[in-house]
Structure formats: C-alpha cells, structure tokens
Design a protein around this motif. Sequence first.
Motif, PDB file in Angstrom:
ATOM      1  N   ASP A  84       0.819  -1.220   0.000  1.00  0.00           N
ATOM      2  CA  ASP A  84       0.000   0.000   0.000  1.00  0.00           C
ATOM      3  C   ASP A  84       0.851   1.267   0.000  1.00  0.00           C
ATOM      4  O   ASP A  84       0.489   2.291   0.587  1.00  0.00           O
ATOM      5  CB  ASP A  84      -0.959   0.015   1.195  1.00  0.00           C
ATOM      6  CG  ASP A  84      -2.102  -0.966   1.030  1.00  0.00           C
ATOM      7  OD1 ASP A  84      -2.371  -1.367  -0.121  1.00  0.00           O
ATOM      8  OD2 ASP A  84      -2.724  -1.345   2.036  1.00  0.00           O
ATOM      9  N   GLY A  85       2.006   1.190  -0.656  1.00  0.00           N
ATOM     10  CA  GLY A  85       2.866   2.360  -0.760  1.00  0.00           C
ATOM     11  C   GLY A  85       3.903   2.474   0.329  1.00  0.00           C
ATOM     12  O   GLY A  85       4.760   3.364   0.282  1.00  0.00           O
ATOM     13  N   GLU A  86       3.872   1.574   1.302  1.00  0.00           N
ATOM     14  CA  GLU A  86       4.849   1.589   2.400  1.00  0.00           C
ATOM     15  C   GLU A  86       5.949   0.592   2.067  1.00  0.00           C
ATOM     16  O   GLU A  86       5.941  -0.552   2.502  1.00  0.00           O
ATOM     17  CB  GLU A  86       4.179   1.232   3.727  1.00  0.00           C
ATOM     18  CG  GLU A  86       3.104   2.205   4.167  1.00  0.00           C
ATOM     19  CD  GLU A  86       3.675   3.567   4.545  1.00  0.00           C
ATOM     20  OE1 GLU A  86       4.847   3.613   4.953  1.00  0.00           O
ATOM     21  OE2 GLU A  86       2.947   4.568   4.415  1.00  0.00           O
ATOM     22  N   ASP A  87       6.934   1.011   1.269  1.00  0.00           N
ATOM     23  CA  ASP A  87       8.003   0.122   0.830  1.00  0.00           C
ATOM     24  C   ASP A  87       8.856  -0.283   2.031  1.00  0.00           C
ATOM     25  O   ASP A  87       9.427   0.580   2.712  1.00  0.00           O
ATOM     26  CB  ASP A  87       8.864   0.830  -0.206  1.00  0.00           C
ATOM     27  CG  ASP A  87       9.848  -0.098  -0.900  1.00  0.00           C
ATOM     28  OD1 ASP A  87      10.227  -1.112  -0.289  1.00  0.00           O
ATOM     29  OD2 ASP A  87      10.228   0.200  -2.044  1.00  0.00           O
ATOM     30  N   PRO A  88       8.970  -1.607   2.322  1.00  0.00           N
ATOM     31  CA  PRO A  88       9.763  -2.037   3.472  1.00  0.00           C
ATOM     32  C   PRO A  88      11.254  -1.945   3.236  1.00  0.00           C
ATOM     33  O   PRO A  88      12.046  -2.135   4.160  1.00  0.00           O
ATOM     34  CB  PRO A  88       9.330  -3.497   3.656  1.00  0.00           C
ATOM     35  CG  PRO A  88       8.989  -3.949   2.275  1.00  0.00           C
ATOM     36  CD  PRO A  88       8.351  -2.743   1.616  1.00  0.00           C
ATOM     37  N   GLY A  89      11.657  -1.682   2.016  1.00  0.00           N
ATOM     38  CA  GLY A  89      13.076  -1.557   1.718  1.00  0.00           C
ATOM     39  C   GLY A  89      13.835  -2.821   2.042  1.00  0.00           C
ATOM     40  O   GLY A  89      13.394  -3.929   1.755  1.00  0.00           O
ATOM     41  N   ASP A  90      14.969  -2.662   2.677  1.00  0.00           N
ATOM     42  CA  ASP A  90      15.825  -3.809   2.981  1.00  0.00           C
ATOM     43  C   ASP A  90      15.699  -4.256   4.428  1.00  0.00           C
ATOM     44  O   ASP A  90      16.525  -5.017   4.930  1.00  0.00           O
ATOM     45  CB  ASP A  90      17.300  -3.444   2.704  1.00  0.00           C
ATOM     46  CG  ASP A  90      17.536  -3.143   1.235  1.00  0.00           C
ATOM     47  OD1 ASP A  90      16.889  -3.803   0.408  1.00  0.00           O
ATOM     48  OD2 ASP A  90      18.362  -2.261   0.936  1.00  0.00           O
ATOM     49  N   ARG A  91      14.673  -3.802   5.138  1.00  0.00           N
ATOM     50  CA  ARG A  91      14.506  -4.209   6.532  1.00  0.00           C
ATOM     51  C   ARG A  91      14.279  -5.708   6.626  1.00  0.00           C
ATOM     52  O   ARG A  91      13.671  -6.313   5.761  1.00  0.00           O
ATOM     53  CB  ARG A  91      13.325  -3.480   7.164  1.00  0.00           C
ATOM     54  CG  ARG A  91      13.543  -1.984   7.314  1.00  0.00           C
ATOM     55  CD  ARG A  91      12.307  -1.338   7.917  1.00  0.00           C
ATOM     56  NE  ARG A  91      11.155  -1.500   7.019  1.00  0.00           N
ATOM     57  CZ  ARG A  91       9.911  -1.656   7.443  1.00  0.00           C
ATOM     58  NH1 ARG A  91       9.646  -1.734   8.719  1.00  0.00           N
ATOM     59  NH2 ARG A  91       8.926  -1.765   6.571  1.00  0.00           N
ATOM     60  N   GLU A 102       8.898  -7.936   4.647  1.00  0.00           N
ATOM     61  CA  GLU A 102       7.835  -8.658   3.945  1.00  0.00           C
ATOM     62  C   GLU A 102       7.233  -7.777   2.866  1.00  0.00           C
ATOM     63  O   GLU A 102       6.814  -6.653   3.120  1.00  0.00           O
ATOM     64  CB  GLU A 102       6.753  -9.094   4.930  1.00  0.00           C
ATOM     65  CG  GLU A 102       5.631  -9.880   4.279  1.00  0.00           C
ATOM     66  CD  GLU A 102       4.570 -10.315   5.275  1.00  0.00           C
ATOM     67  OE1 GLU A 102       3.564 -10.886   4.822  1.00  0.00           O
ATOM     68  OE2 GLU A 102       4.750 -10.071   6.473  1.00  0.00           O
ATOM     69  N   ARG A 103       7.176  -8.302   1.648  1.00  0.00           N
ATOM     70  CA  ARG A 103       6.642  -7.530   0.535  1.00  0.00           C
ATOM     71  C   ARG A 103       5.411  -8.224  -0.030  1.00  0.00           C
ATOM     72  O   ARG A 103       5.396  -9.434  -0.188  1.00  0.00           O
ATOM     73  CB  ARG A 103       7.689  -7.390  -0.573  1.00  0.00           C
ATOM     74  CG  ARG A 103       8.908  -6.607  -0.164  1.00  0.00           C
ATOM     75  CD  ARG A 103       9.889  -6.445  -1.304  1.00  0.00           C
ATOM     76  NE  ARG A 103      10.992  -5.597  -0.916  1.00  0.00           N
ATOM     77  CZ  ARG A 103      11.845  -5.027  -1.754  1.00  0.00           C
ATOM     78  NH1 ARG A 103      11.710  -5.234  -3.048  1.00  0.00           N
ATOM     79  NH2 ARG A 103      12.823  -4.274  -1.326  1.00  0.00           N
ATOM     80  N   TRP A 104       4.382  -7.437  -0.340  1.00  0.00           N
ATOM     81  CA  TRP A 104       3.193  -7.969  -0.992  1.00  0.00           C
ATOM     82  C   TRP A 104       2.659  -6.912  -1.955  1.00  0.00           C
ATOM     83  O   TRP A 104       2.763  -5.713  -1.734  1.00  0.00           O
ATOM     84  CB  TRP A 104       2.129  -8.377   0.030  1.00  0.00           C
ATOM     85  CG  TRP A 104       1.876  -7.393   1.121  1.00  0.00           C
ATOM     86  CD1 TRP A 104       2.568  -7.257   2.297  1.00  0.00           C
ATOM     87  CD2 TRP A 104       0.862  -6.366   1.161  1.00  0.00           C
ATOM     88  NE1 TRP A 104       2.052  -6.225   3.054  1.00  0.00           N
ATOM     89  CE2 TRP A 104       1.001  -5.674   2.391  1.00  0.00           C
ATOM     90  CE3 TRP A 104      -0.143  -5.997   0.271  1.00  0.00           C
ATOM     91  CZ2 TRP A 104       0.173  -4.619   2.747  1.00  0.00           C
ATOM     92  CZ3 TRP A 104      -0.989  -4.943   0.628  1.00  0.00           C
ATOM     93  CH2 TRP A 104      -0.816  -4.274   1.854  1.00  0.00           C
ATOM     94  N   ALA A 105       2.133  -7.398  -3.065  1.00  0.00           N
ATOM     95  CA  ALA A 105       1.661  -6.500  -4.119  1.00  0.00           C
ATOM     96  C   ALA A 105       0.350  -5.845  -3.702  1.00  0.00           C
ATOM     97  O   ALA A 105      -0.571  -6.510  -3.241  1.00  0.00           O
ATOM     98  CB  ALA A 105       1.468  -7.273  -5.414  1.00  0.00           C
ATOM     99  N   SER A 106       0.259  -4.535  -3.863  1.00  0.00           N
ATOM    100  CA  SER A 106      -0.968  -3.826  -3.521  1.00  0.00           C
ATOM    101  C   SER A 106      -1.582  -3.079  -4.699  1.00  0.00           C
ATOM    102  O   SER A 106      -2.721  -2.627  -4.625  1.00  0.00           O
ATOM    103  CB  SER A 106      -0.719  -2.844  -2.361  1.00  0.00           C
ATOM    104  OG  SER A 106       0.362  -1.972  -2.646  1.00  0.00           O
ATOM    105  N   PRO A 160      -5.299   7.857  -2.646  1.00  0.00           N
ATOM    106  CA  PRO A 160      -5.199   9.240  -3.139  1.00  0.00           C
ATOM    107  C   PRO A 160      -3.920   9.499  -3.925  1.00  0.00           C
ATOM    108  O   PRO A 160      -3.942  10.243  -4.911  1.00  0.00           O
ATOM    109  CB  PRO A 160      -5.246  10.079  -1.849  1.00  0.00           C
ATOM    110  CG  PRO A 160      -5.939   9.209  -0.847  1.00  0.00           C
ATOM    111  CD  PRO A 160      -5.526   7.807  -1.177  1.00  0.00           C
ATOM    112  N   ALA A 161      -2.808   8.899  -3.497  1.00  0.00           N
ATOM    113  CA  ALA A 161      -1.546   9.115  -4.208  1.00  0.00           C
ATOM    114  C   ALA A 161      -1.611   8.528  -5.617  1.00  0.00           C
ATOM    115  O   ALA A 161      -1.190   9.166  -6.588  1.00  0.00           O
ATOM    116  CB  ALA A 161      -0.388   8.505  -3.425  1.00  0.00           C
ATOM    117  N   LEU A 162      -2.151   7.313  -5.738  1.00  0.00           N
ATOM    118  CA  LEU A 162      -2.283   6.708  -7.062  1.00  0.00           C
ATOM    119  C   LEU A 162      -3.239   7.507  -7.936  1.00  0.00           C
ATOM    120  O   LEU A 162      -3.016   7.666  -9.145  1.00  0.00           O
ATOM    121  CB  LEU A 162      -2.772   5.266  -6.937  1.00  0.00           C
ATOM    122  CG  LEU A 162      -1.815   4.245  -6.308  1.00  0.00           C
ATOM    123  CD1 LEU A 162      -2.455   2.864  -6.295  1.00  0.00           C
ATOM    124  CD2 LEU A 162      -0.487   4.213  -7.051  1.00  0.00           C
TER     125      LEU A 162
END
Length: 418
Positions: A84-91, A102-106, A160-162
């Motif tokens: 949802d736009g909150e990129d976890p990066g390399d954490r 953890e990454r998931w497609a939103s 809203p950002a999209l």
Amino acid sequence: MTASDNAASERVALRDLLGAVGAGLGTPLRPEWERAAWVVRRSAFVPERIYLGEELVPCDRGREPENWLRAVYGDHSVVTQINDGEDPGDREPGNGDPGGGERWASSSASAPGIVFRMLEMAEVTEGCRVLEIGTGTGWNAGLLAAVAGPGNVTSVEVDPALAAEAGARLRREGLRVAVVAGDGAAGYADHAPYDRLIATCSVRSVPHPWLEQVRPGGIVLTPWESPWICYGLLRLTVDDAGGAAGRFSPHSAFMLMRQQRTDLRIFRDVVRDTHRPDGSTTALPPWRVTEDDLAARFAVGLLLRDVWWTWHDNPEVDGVASRLWLATTDATSWAAVDWDGTSDDHFAVWQYGPRRLWDEAEAAYAWWVRHDRPGPERFGLTVTATGQIPWLDHADRPVPVTGTGAAGAVTGTVTGAG
C-alpha cells in the motif's frame, strides 16, 4: 540508446504485444482498441519503478531500461506498488518489526490480454458513459477515453496518491478523464447514470451502488473472487428494478478491492490450544479441491462462500507430511486434512467449530462432479436488493451455497507462528 532507438524498440514491443493479445483472444483486436493501444502508450502510464518476480524485486527504468520495457510490454501484469505504498526496503523481520522485509503487491498494471478482453466484453463504443473502479496507473482509463470520447469516463481510485499520479499522466497525454479519489464500492453518483461500469479489482460481493448508478440495460463487468480462489469475470446486465443478472467467464486474476480485505492467519487468528477438534477420515485427496483444476476450485469457492484454505508443509506432526487447513472468514470454524506422504486414499480429518468445513468441501466437490464438472461459463449470478444468488446454467437452478457469503477477503493466509 538514443530517443529514436527507444521509440523504435517500443513500437516493436507494442506490435509483438498486440499479436500476442490477438492470439490469446483467438481473433484480432477490434480496430478501435488497436488504434487506442497505439495512441495511449502503456509506457507513459507505468511508473518508473516496478517490481518483478515472486520476490517483487525493484526494477527502475533509469537503471534497467531494457528489463523495464520488456516487462511493460509483456502480456502479464506488472506490480506497480507494494505494501500500500509503504516500501519495506531492505529491513529484515524481527527486532520489534514483524512486518520488516515482507513484501506484498498492492497495485498493479493488469495484463494487457485481460485488459483488452474486458474492454471488448463491455462493448464500449463512442459516446458511452463509463465508470471505472480502480484507476491504478490510468492506462485502462486512457484506453476507455480514447474510444468512449473525451469527458465520458469517470475513474475512482481508493489510494489518493495513485489517483493523483494517474490523473497527472492522463492530463499529460491529453486524455480527458475525471479521476476521483474515493471508495470504489460507493461508485461515483455525481456523474451517474452510466452505460458501463468496469472494475479493475476483484470483488466477492457486487456493491449495490454500482447497480444504482448504471442505467437499465447497462453492463457491469467485474473480476470475481471467493475466499477459495481469485478467478472469473462476471458480466451483469442491470434491470429496471435495481437488480442485475449475468454469467461468469473463465478469465482474470485481479487484486481484491481494498475495502473487502481482511488479514487472517491460522495460528494467530483461528486455531487455539484449547480447541478440541473431532476426528474422522476421508478418501477424497485434499489437493482435489485446491490444485490444478480451476473449474473445480471455482465451483467449490462459489458454493463455500466464506471458506478459505492454505497448505502447511512439514507441520512437525508425527506421520504428517502436509496438512490442508480450511477456515471460515469469521474464524469460528476450522478443519485440517492430513497427508502422510504416501497414501492416496486415506486421510485423517480434524474439524472444529459449529460447521464441519471438510464435510462441506467434500459435498461441494461431489456436487460439482455430479453436475458434469461445469466450468465458470456455466455459472451465473442474480443480484437483488435482498441477496446475491449464484446459479448453474439458468437462474431457476440456484447452487447450494453454504455459509454466510461474507465479502471479506483473506490476505496473508499462511500457517505458522503469528
């Protein structure tokens, strides 16, 4: 690579893509949609950063232009947003950050093949007033505007950002589309009535505002999902009583509407140490209802409206190689079916709660077999003010639905701690 080289590469890629789309459809695209594809460049709508593969590895246009272009003009979906736009990066997970890494497609740009299939199924023509649910990148809205005409397309985006990014792309390309940031389930009454409503996200229950905002005789086309499987397109014709009816077709796999999501995990939300399940056995291999045969899974999902499943391999239980979990979306009932790794006709079953979910799954599968293993195209749905009734072949043959038909989605349905 020069700008001229880039343009030439894009033309070749688009020509190849249109050929692949036509092959998938079994017929060339209608001329108006092919013209729209050339005018509304997909590359102008896909973000500079996309995410590739099961691991959702970032791919930036500036760093990997060839990989980016190949992905954009392939006949497959392209993930354009994660978390949802909150990129976890390399954490990394842990250290007080259970979601780290953890990454998931939103959000994604849908596969062109299904985009054009839906556009043709919706029978959009010049002058049609169209409501799109799920703007995403804005490419689909741009294609619609190229055919329906300027000012005839309204698109609603929950993020809203999209919405802002898509609106800017559409304006930059000279396409007049009204982009609204809001709840897609509510439609957009200000521009109603519409001749067509096209959703680019899947639903488990058709929102009534959609039918209220489409004129009688108009078409609602939406991807379909049950907690059991994301599969199927539903094409409804609205009647003059505020209801609608229509048939499914065997295509699509779209992200679920955000408003219909929930987040359930077996060991976090469903199974408790205090539960004492009832034991039995079954001769039906559990994978019959979860794997390979999409027609079987679609039918089981249509009958078991509020049941989801997940596999747990190597559950660290003596004599169990894999375990299939089933649970209701309200987390009140669950079942587990164990495979010992060798047997193909004898499986242990455990069931807990007011419902016997494996018994229901067995009954749903047996019903599907008895009715000659129908595919999605034999099923339909009637929507009224009081309910949504699936049927087989024609509306006076309702299917035996169990459960509540809850519209909540299940995401992150994994076994293990949590």
